[in-house]
Design a protein around this motif. Structure first.
Motif, PDB file in Angstrom:
ATOM      1  N   ALA A  52      13.472  -7.542   6.390  1.00 15.41           N
ATOM      2  CA  ALA A  52      13.456  -7.356   5.064  1.00 15.41           C
ATOM      3  C   ALA A  52      12.124  -7.023   4.414  1.00 15.41           C
ATOM      4  CB  ALA A  52      13.871  -8.621   4.207  1.00 15.41           C
ATOM      5  N   PHE A  53      11.425  -7.567   5.583  1.00 11.30           N
ATOM      6  CA  PHE A  53      10.541  -6.363   4.950  1.00 11.30           C
ATOM      7  C   PHE A  53      10.333  -4.785   5.002  1.00 11.30           C
ATOM      8  CE2 PHE A  53       7.283  -9.923   4.480  1.00 11.30           C
ATOM      9  CZ  PHE A  53       7.809 -10.572   3.526  1.00 11.30           C
ATOM     10  N   VAL A  54      10.148  -4.637   6.508  1.00 12.97           N
ATOM     11  CA  VAL A  54      10.368  -3.460   7.368  1.00 12.97           C
ATOM     12  C   VAL A  54      11.699  -2.426   6.401  1.00 12.97           C
ATOM     13  CG1 VAL A  54      10.989  -1.993   9.004  1.00 12.97           C
ATOM     14  CG2 VAL A  54       9.403  -3.994   8.855  1.00 12.97           C
ATOM     15  N   LEU A 102      -6.704  -8.011  14.848  1.00  6.66           N
ATOM     16  CA  LEU A 102      -5.478  -7.711  14.419  1.00  6.66           C
ATOM     17  C   LEU A 102      -5.013  -6.968  13.763  1.00  6.66           C
ATOM     18  CD1 LEU A 102      -2.879  -9.326  15.105  1.00  6.66           C
ATOM     19  CD2 LEU A 102      -3.215 -10.972  12.523  1.00  6.66           C
ATOM     20  N   LEU A 103      -6.234  -6.674  12.870  1.00  7.25           N
ATOM     21  CA  LEU A 103      -5.955  -4.509  11.433  1.00  7.25           C
ATOM     22  C   LEU A 103      -6.157  -3.802  12.789  1.00  7.25           C
ATOM     23  CD1 LEU A 103      -8.177  -6.344   8.763  1.00  7.25           C
ATOM     24  CD2 LEU A 103      -5.636  -5.873   9.058  1.00  7.25           C
ATOM     25  N   THR A 104      -5.601  -3.868  13.981  1.00  9.32           N
ATOM     26  CA  THR A 104      -6.532  -1.961  14.708  1.00  9.32           C
ATOM     27  C   THR A 104      -5.353  -1.737  14.823  1.00  9.32           C
ATOM     28  OG1 THR A 104      -8.603  -3.357  15.548  1.00  9.32           O
ATOM     29  CG2 THR A 104      -7.201  -1.358  16.796  1.00  9.32           C
ATOM     30  N   VAL A 105      -4.703  -1.985  14.465  1.00 10.32           N
ATOM     31  CA  VAL A 105      -3.020  -1.650  15.498  1.00 10.32           C
ATOM     32  C   VAL A 105      -2.471  -1.215  13.561  1.00 10.32           C
ATOM     33  CG1 VAL A 105      -0.429  -1.875  16.072  1.00 10.32           C
ATOM     34  CG2 VAL A 105      -1.895  -2.416  17.145  1.00 10.32           C
ATOM     35  N   PRO A 106      -2.148  -2.008  12.581  1.00 13.54           N
ATOM     36  CA  PRO A 106      -1.722  -1.516  11.630  1.00 13.54           C
ATOM     37  C   PRO A 106      -2.440   0.128  11.670  1.00 13.54           C
ATOM     38  CG  PRO A 106      -2.133  -3.422  11.469  1.00 13.54           C
ATOM     39  CD  PRO A 106      -2.646  -3.039  12.433  1.00 13.54           C
ATOM     40  N   VAL A 107      -3.744  -0.462  10.886  1.00 11.00           N
ATOM     41  CA  VAL A 107      -5.545   0.581  10.540  1.00 11.00           C
ATOM     42  C   VAL A 107      -4.679   1.765  11.092  1.00 11.00           C
ATOM     43  CG1 VAL A 107      -7.262   1.654  10.422  1.00 11.00           C
ATOM     44  CG2 VAL A 107      -6.873  -1.070   9.741  1.00 11.00           C
ATOM     45  N   MET A 108      -4.584   1.599  12.401  1.00 13.33           N
ATOM     46  CA  MET A 108      -4.574   3.006  13.403  1.00 13.33           C
ATOM     47  C   MET A 108      -3.018   3.650  12.920  1.00 13.33           C
ATOM     48  SD  MET A 108      -7.341   3.827  15.261  1.00 13.33           S
ATOM     49  CE  MET A 108      -6.627   4.811  16.776  1.00 13.33           C
ATOM     50  N   ALA A 109      -2.238   2.864  12.882  1.00  9.93           N
ATOM     51  CA  ALA A 109      -1.152   3.102  12.764  1.00  9.93           C
ATOM     52  C   ALA A 109      -0.871   4.012  11.303  1.00  9.93           C
ATOM     53  CB  ALA A 109       0.175   2.111  12.935  1.00  9.93           C
ATOM     54  N   SER A 179       2.052 -15.183  10.854  1.00  9.08           N
ATOM     55  CA  SER A 179      -0.023 -14.624  10.450  1.00  9.08           C
ATOM     56  C   SER A 179       0.970 -12.756  10.944  1.00  9.08           C
ATOM     57  CB  SER A 179      -0.380 -14.608  12.080  1.00  9.08           C
ATOM     58  OG  SER A 179      -0.143 -14.453  13.373  1.00  9.08           O
ATOM     59  N   HIS A 180       1.722 -11.788  11.352  1.00 13.37           N
ATOM     60  CA  HIS A 180       1.408 -10.414  11.130  1.00 13.37           C
ATOM     61  C   HIS A 180       2.331 -10.411   9.421  1.00 13.37           C
ATOM     62  CE1 HIS A 180       2.187  -9.775  15.610  1.00 13.37           C
ATOM     63  NE2 HIS A 180       0.693 -10.582  15.166  1.00 13.37           N
ATOM     64  N   LEU A 181       3.311 -11.161   9.403  1.00 18.48           N
ATOM     65  CA  LEU A 181       4.092 -10.726   8.039  1.00 18.48           C
ATOM     66  C   LEU A 181       3.013 -10.528   7.087  1.00 18.48           C
ATOM     67  CD1 LEU A 181       7.006 -13.974   8.324  1.00 18.48           C
ATOM     68  CD2 LEU A 181       6.815 -10.950   8.888  1.00 18.48           C
ATOM     69  N   LEU A 182       1.460 -11.347   6.600  1.00 20.82           N
ATOM     70  CA  LEU A 182       1.147 -11.218   5.218  1.00 20.82           C
ATOM     71  C   LEU A 182       1.115  -9.083   4.673  1.00 20.82           C
ATOM     72  CD1 LEU A 182      -1.605 -11.843   3.000  1.00 20.82           C
ATOM     73  CD2 LEU A 182      -3.293 -11.786   4.829  1.00 20.82           C
ATOM     74  N   TYR A 183       0.563  -8.559   6.344  1.00 23.13           N
ATOM     75  CA  TYR A 183       0.038  -6.710   5.790  1.00 23.13           C
ATOM     76  C   TYR A 183       1.815  -6.146   5.322  1.00 23.13           C
ATOM     77  CZ  TYR A 183      -3.682  -8.436   9.131  1.00 23.13           C
ATOM     78  OH  TYR A 183      -4.720  -9.490   9.601  1.00 23.13           O
ATOM     79  N   VAL A 238       5.738   1.228  10.563  1.00 26.97           N
ATOM     80  CA  VAL A 238       5.386   1.015  11.939  1.00 26.97           C
ATOM     81  C   VAL A 238       4.581  -0.376  13.030  1.00 26.97           C
ATOM     82  CG1 VAL A 238       5.252   3.196  13.956  1.00 26.97           C
ATOM     83  CG2 VAL A 238       6.103   3.570  11.525  1.00 26.97           C
ATOM     84  N   ALA A 239       3.750   0.220  12.383  1.00 27.35           N
ATOM     85  CA  ALA A 239       2.667  -0.683  13.492  1.00 27.35           C
ATOM     86  C   ALA A 239       3.306  -2.722  13.718  1.00 27.35           C
ATOM     87  CB  ALA A 239       1.609  -2.150  12.139  1.00 27.35           C
ATOM     88  N   PHE A 240       4.646  -3.125  13.039  1.00 28.06           N
ATOM     89  CA  PHE A 240       4.941  -4.208  13.591  1.00 28.06           C
ATOM     90  C   PHE A 240       6.712  -4.039  14.016  1.00 28.06           C
ATOM     91  CE2 PHE A 240       1.237  -5.202  10.456  1.00 28.06           C
ATOM     92  CZ  PHE A 240       0.900  -6.241  11.433  1.00 28.06           C
ATOM     93  N   SER A 241       6.914  -3.287  13.867  1.00 34.57           N
ATOM     94  CA  SER A 241       8.092  -2.953  14.513  1.00 34.57           C
ATOM     95  C   SER A 241       8.014  -1.491  14.789  1.00 34.57           C
ATOM     96  CB  SER A 241       8.917  -2.844  12.669  1.00 34.57           C
ATOM     97  OG  SER A 241       9.028  -0.909  12.404  1.00 34.57           O
ATOM     98  N   GLY A 242       7.661  -1.242  15.095  1.00 36.52           N
ATOM     99  CA  GLY A 242       8.073   0.311  15.890  1.00 36.52           C
ATOM    100  C   GLY A 242       8.567   1.124  15.042  1.00 36.52           C
ATOM    101  N   ILE A 243       9.219   2.527  16.252  1.00 42.23           N
ATOM    102  CA  ILE A 243       9.995   3.170  14.831  1.00 42.23           C
ATOM    103  C   ILE A 243      11.092   3.342  14.801  1.00 42.23           C
ATOM    104  CG2 ILE A 243      10.477   5.894  15.417  1.00 42.23           C
ATOM    105  CD1 ILE A 243       8.138   6.438  16.925  1.00 42.23           C
TER     106      ILE A 243
END
Length: 321
Positions: A52-54, A102-109, A179-183, A238-243
């Motif tokens: 839903a978020f994505v 855990l923030l690395t992938v969202p920040v880099m994305a 824990s991922h849904l917060l971002y 994209v960091a949590f769902s891919g393309i």
């Protein structure tokens, strides 16, 4: 329904019971197994919420980009933003390591999505491609280049770890955790009010830059701001769902068909429809090849590709308007 359906079907009554027991322990009698409870609460519920978020985020970005570019074919996938986000995530996973936890992938994305946005804008300025159509073409070209660089990163990475990046290349929600849904939630909470408040400016942008400028809108700065906001949303998603392609293309068109062209209505309806669409797409991804979990990017790609062709056909039938 999204929680109930899957390789192992769970009755809706059990789903409601598990949720009620988690929210208020002891409220209902526990008549289900620990396995069923784990499927509902630990696997499927966060997955459905992430869908839903994505879906909401990508649809919102697509609607905003279509306004500021005045191009009905604009979306974060076609403009290279999704590819940049995926490249950033791949770089973090295979080369830099999780140096921010855990923030690395969202920040880099986000960094990759923002860089891709800046490259697209730079290419359009360098080539003098000021029209909306050429902006999309520049985005497609940049997307190909970025994906080529991402493939080089995969080639140079640890072969034992490269299978993990398939998740980002094809899209999927199977790694969702509470824990991922917060971002993604935080990004939507921070950015959605801004775009909703700018609905009148987006309406003006759809008419033309000159008209928007006469209304007191700093056109170039506003367009750049929308691109950056779009990169922020897309990068985190994209960091949590891919393309996941074509959501941002399809949903705004459906919203405009239902409620008209005003962005005061298009934006909130796009949020809602995007969330609903991706939940249904995830249901299809989990059931079409059960018990195998099909990447959701394949489902949205198939649906979106057909929609894209129909949209092109309708535009051609309207004389190219």
């Amino acid at each position: 329904m999204g929680v109930s359906v899957g390789a192992v079907s769970v009755p809706s009554g059990t789903v409601l019971g598990v949720v009620a027991n988690k929210v208020w322990p002891g409220l209902v009698d526990v008549d289900w197994s620990k396995g069923r409870e784990a499927i509902v609460w630990d696997i499927r519920f966060p997955r459905v919420i992430l869908a839903a978020f994505v879906g909401a985020g990508l649809a919102l970005v697509g609607a905003a980009l279509q306004a500021v570019t005045r191009n009905p074919l604009a979306d974060p996938h076609l403009l290279g933003i999704s590819s940049g986000g995926a490249a950033g995530a791949i770089l973090a996973l295979l080369h830099t390591g999780l140096f921010l936890g855990l923030l690395t992938v969202p920040v880099m994305a986000f960094a990759g999505a923002l860089l891709a946005t800046l490259v697209v804008l730079s290419v359009t300025r360098f080539t003098g491609a000021t029209s909306a159509d050429k902006l999309v073409l520049a985005g497609v070209a940049v997307s190909f280049v970025i994906m080529a660089l991402a493939n080089i990163l995969i080639f140079l990475g640890d072969p034992r770890a490269t299978h993990t990046v398939v998740f980002w290349m094809l899209g999927g929600l199977g790694l969702a955790q509470w824990s991922h849904l917060l971002y993604p939630l935080a990004i939507l909470v921070l950015t959605t009010p801004y775009l909703l408040m700018k609905a009148a400016d987006l309406n003006a942008m759809t008419i033309g830059d000159e008209t928007a400028a006469t209304l007191g809108i700093a056109v170039q700065r506003f367009r750049l701001t929308v691109f950056v906001v779009g990169a922020l949303i897309t990068g985190v998603m994209v960091a949590f769902s891919g393309i996941i392609g074509f959501v941002g293309l399809m949903i705004p068109h459906i919203a405009r068909y239902l409620v008209g062209g005003s962005y005061t209505r298009v934006l909130p309806i796009s949020l809602l429809l995007g969330a609903i669409f991706l939940i249904w797409a995830d249901i299809l991804a989990r059931t079409l090849m059960a018990p195998e979990d099909m990447p959701i990017g394949i489902v949205t790609g198939l649906i979106g590709g057909v929609f894209f062709i129909i949209l092109l056909r309708s535009k051609s039938g309207d004389g190219g308007r």
